[in-house]
Design a protein around this motif. Structure first.
Motif, mmCIF file in Angstrom:
data_model
loop_
_atom_site.group_PDB
_atom_site.id
_atom_site.type_symbol
_atom_site.label_atom_id
_atom_site.label_comp_id
_atom_site.label_asym_id
_atom_site.label_seq_id
_atom_site.Cartn_x
_atom_site.Cartn_y
_atom_site.Cartn_z
ATOM 1 N N ASN A 160 0.833 -1.200 0.000
ATOM 2 C CA ASN A 160 0.000 0.000 0.000
ATOM 3 C C ASN A 160 0.862 1.242 0.000
ATOM 4 O O ASN A 160 2.029 1.224 0.408
ATOM 5 C CB ASN A 160 -0.954 -0.005 1.207
ATOM 6 C CG ASN A 160 -0.194 -0.051 2.526
ATOM 7 O OD1 ASN A 160 0.356 0.947 2.970
ATOM 8 N ND2 ASN A 160 -0.150 -1.220 3.139
ATOM 9 N N GLY A 161 0.274 2.330 -0.454
ATOM 10 C CA GLY A 161 0.965 3.612 -0.474
ATOM 11 C C GLY A 161 -0.020 4.758 -0.449
ATOM 12 O O GLY A 161 -1.182 4.600 -0.862
ATOM 13 N N ALA A 162 0.417 5.898 0.053
ATOM 14 C CA ALA A 162 -0.446 7.074 0.128
ATOM 15 C C ALA A 162 0.410 8.331 0.073
ATOM 16 O O ALA A 162 1.525 8.365 0.601
ATOM 17 C CB ALA A 162 -1.282 7.062 1.401
ATOM 18 N N VAL A 163 -0.122 9.369 -0.599
ATOM 19 C CA VAL A 163 0.499 10.688 -0.642
ATOM 20 C C VAL A 163 -0.555 11.699 -0.225
ATOM 21 O O VAL A 163 -1.698 11.656 -0.703
ATOM 22 C CB VAL A 163 1.019 11.018 -2.053
ATOM 23 C CG1 VAL A 163 1.623 12.420 -2.076
ATOM 24 C CG2 VAL A 163 2.045 9.991 -2.507
ATOM 25 N N GLU A 164 -0.185 12.613 0.675
ATOM 26 C CA GLU A 164 -1.122 13.620 1.166
ATOM 27 C C GLU A 164 -0.451 14.988 1.148
ATOM 28 O O GLU A 164 0.699 15.126 1.583
ATOM 29 C CB GLU A 164 -1.576 13.268 2.581
ATOM 30 C CG GLU A 164 -2.717 14.120 3.095
ATOM 31 C CD GLU A 164 -3.187 13.671 4.464
ATOM 32 O OE1 GLU A 164 -4.363 13.292 4.607
ATOM 33 O OE2 GLU A 164 -2.358 13.698 5.400
ATOM 34 N N VAL A 165 -1.175 15.995 0.629
ATOM 35 C CA VAL A 165 -0.650 17.353 0.514
ATOM 36 C C VAL A 165 -1.522 18.292 1.342
ATOM 37 O O VAL A 165 -2.759 18.246 1.250
ATOM 38 C CB VAL A 165 -0.634 17.823 -0.953
ATOM 39 C CG1 VAL A 165 -0.109 19.258 -1.051
ATOM 40 C CG2 VAL A 165 0.237 16.895 -1.799
ATOM 41 N N ARG A 166 -0.885 19.133 2.156
ATOM 42 C CA ARG A 166 -1.625 20.133 2.921
ATOM 43 C C ARG A 166 -1.805 21.372 2.062
ATOM 44 O O ARG A 166 -0.835 22.026 1.675
ATOM 45 C CB ARG A 166 -0.876 20.496 4.207
ATOM 46 C CG ARG A 166 -1.713 21.372 5.142
ATOM 47 C CD ARG A 166 -0.974 21.688 6.411
ATOM 48 N NE ARG A 166 0.109 22.636 6.170
ATOM 49 C CZ ARG A 166 0.928 23.083 7.123
ATOM 50 N NH1 ARG A 166 0.816 22.607 8.354
ATOM 51 N NH2 ARG A 166 1.875 23.958 6.831
#
Length: 410
Positions: A160-166
């Motif tokens: 699994n992988g995830a990218v999150e941008v504020r």
């Protein structure tokens, strides 16, 4: 039993760490270790151990058999060592978890086994962007769910992988992806069905998320996910699924702890002979402590699950559990718990089934008393009753389990 060497190493590692535990400093961010709960710090390497000796007692229905088949009783126990690991590398964390469940039965050696889980991940929590990737490998020999009573050998591999941008001070947008493979052993049989043929599959998912930090301890997340299930030998079960969920997540330091998720799933079997499911899903694991002495717990799960029976290839499971734990005086506590689990099956059009669109129901209730030692251990005595009610008599069972447990509380 198989895989005894990794199990022995896990027990040894947990035991060594327990003898040298010491608390650490303050937590720095979501997904990172909580220094107040980490027992060991060896430079950049942090470790948090746990160990339990559970189910020490008598299982009065080892094989979940109906009363007409003279249920078998046996003495059993389970040893459960586990260790969480974090390696601080610059601004990032390499994470890991090692867990072994060593299950032993005195008479029925066929039910003994080792359940192992190994996880590794990399978390990069930068100022405006954060991403993490991970992998998990499970080697299990247990009951896959409430439906299958056989302790079945299987391997599960997940990436699994995830990218999150504020984008704003409290708003985050992200993308996620995962792939999971489930492989049953060729000798895994239940009710004359080969589980390898029926349930070996690969699930691929991708989605987008939007998260808003309501308070420092509470976050609200919306997620939209598309997933595909493809079966290796039983393509009649293949499906696509679209889900939208709204989750409320509480920090462990909040008054209410855990998470609550409400969603909607559009489950589309690719076979024209099977009806789709469109409806509400839910998942919850919440706890609340009143006046520092009474703890309330609630668990909910409502979603589609695959069945071993190709003529009724999936069911909607709705499970609700609840518990109350009360600190009586000093180190003594008592706990009461109960739960219900409904399995609503869907028929394949034109299939020959014993009972069309049947609903099996499970019930559980029990309680126990515990004693907390100064070293962080809890010694408990528990009594639990479980049963399954079905219009098919061979699917019914009653089980009474009486036993003790010794748990190390990190």
């Amino acid at each position: 039993m198989t895989r005894t060497s990794p199990a022995f190493l896990s027990v040894a590692l947990a035991a060594i760490i327990l003898l040298h535990g010491a608390p650490a400093a303050a937590q720095t961010g979501i997904g990172e270790p909580d220094p107040a709960k980490v027992r060991i710090r060896m430079g950049p390497l942090w470790l948090n151990p746990g160990i339990a000796l559970s189910n020490i007692g008598v299982d009065n229905n080892v094989f979940n058999e109906p009363d007409s088949e003279n249920p078998k009783s046996d003495f059993t126990f389970t040893v459960q060592p586990a260790t969480d690991l974090w390696l601080h590398t610059g601004p990032t964390w390499v994470t890991g978890r090692i867990q072994e469940d060593l299950v032993w039965f005195q008479t029925y050696a066929s039910e003994r086994g080792v359940n192992a889980t190994y996880s590794v991940g990399w978390l990069v929590p930068l100022t405006r962007i954060r991403f993490n990737v991970g992998a998990t490998r499970r080697n299990r020999r247990d009951r896959p769910g409430f439906e299958i009573d056989a302790r079945s050998q299987r391997f599960e591999t997940e990436y699994n992988g995830a990218v999150e941008v504020r984008t704003l001070s409290k708003t985050y947008f992200g993308v996620t992806a995962s792939r999971q493979r489930v492989d049953f052993d060729k000798d895994a049989i239940f009710l004359n069905r080969n589980l390898q043929f029926e349930l070996n599959r690969e699930t691929t998912s991708a989605g987008v998320t939007a998260r808003y930090q309501l308070t420092p301890l509470t976050g609200l997340t919306f997620a939209a996910t598309r997933s595909e299930d493809r079966f290796e030998f039983s393509s009649l079960r293949d499906s696509n699924s679209t889900a939208a969920t709204l989750s409320l997540n509480f920090d462990p330091l909040a008054l209410i702890r855990g998470s609550l998720t409400i969603g909607y799933r559009d489950f589309e079997p690719l076979s024209p002979g099977l009806s789709a499911f469109k409806g509400m899903t839910a998942a919850a694991n919440l706890s609340y402590v009143l006046f520092g002495a009474t703890k309330f717990g609630v668990g909910v799960n409502r979603d589609v699950q695959y069945s071993y029976d190709v003529n009724q290839p999936y069911y909607l499971e709705t499970a609700v559990t609840g518990s109350i734990a009360q600190q009586l005086f000093g180190p003594i506590d008592v706990v009461a718990r109960a739960g219900v689990d409904n399995l609503a099956y869907r028929d394949r059009v034109g299939a020959d089934v014993q009972l069309s669109n049947r609903v099996d129901r499970g019930h559980s209730f029990g309680g126990g008393v515990g004693y907390h030692t100064s070293g962080g251990f809890r010694i408990g005595f528990d009594v639990d009753h479980l049963n399954r009610v079905s219009d098919i008599s061979s699917r019914q069972f009653d089980d009474l389990r009486i036993g003790s447990s010794v748990t190390y509380v990190c």
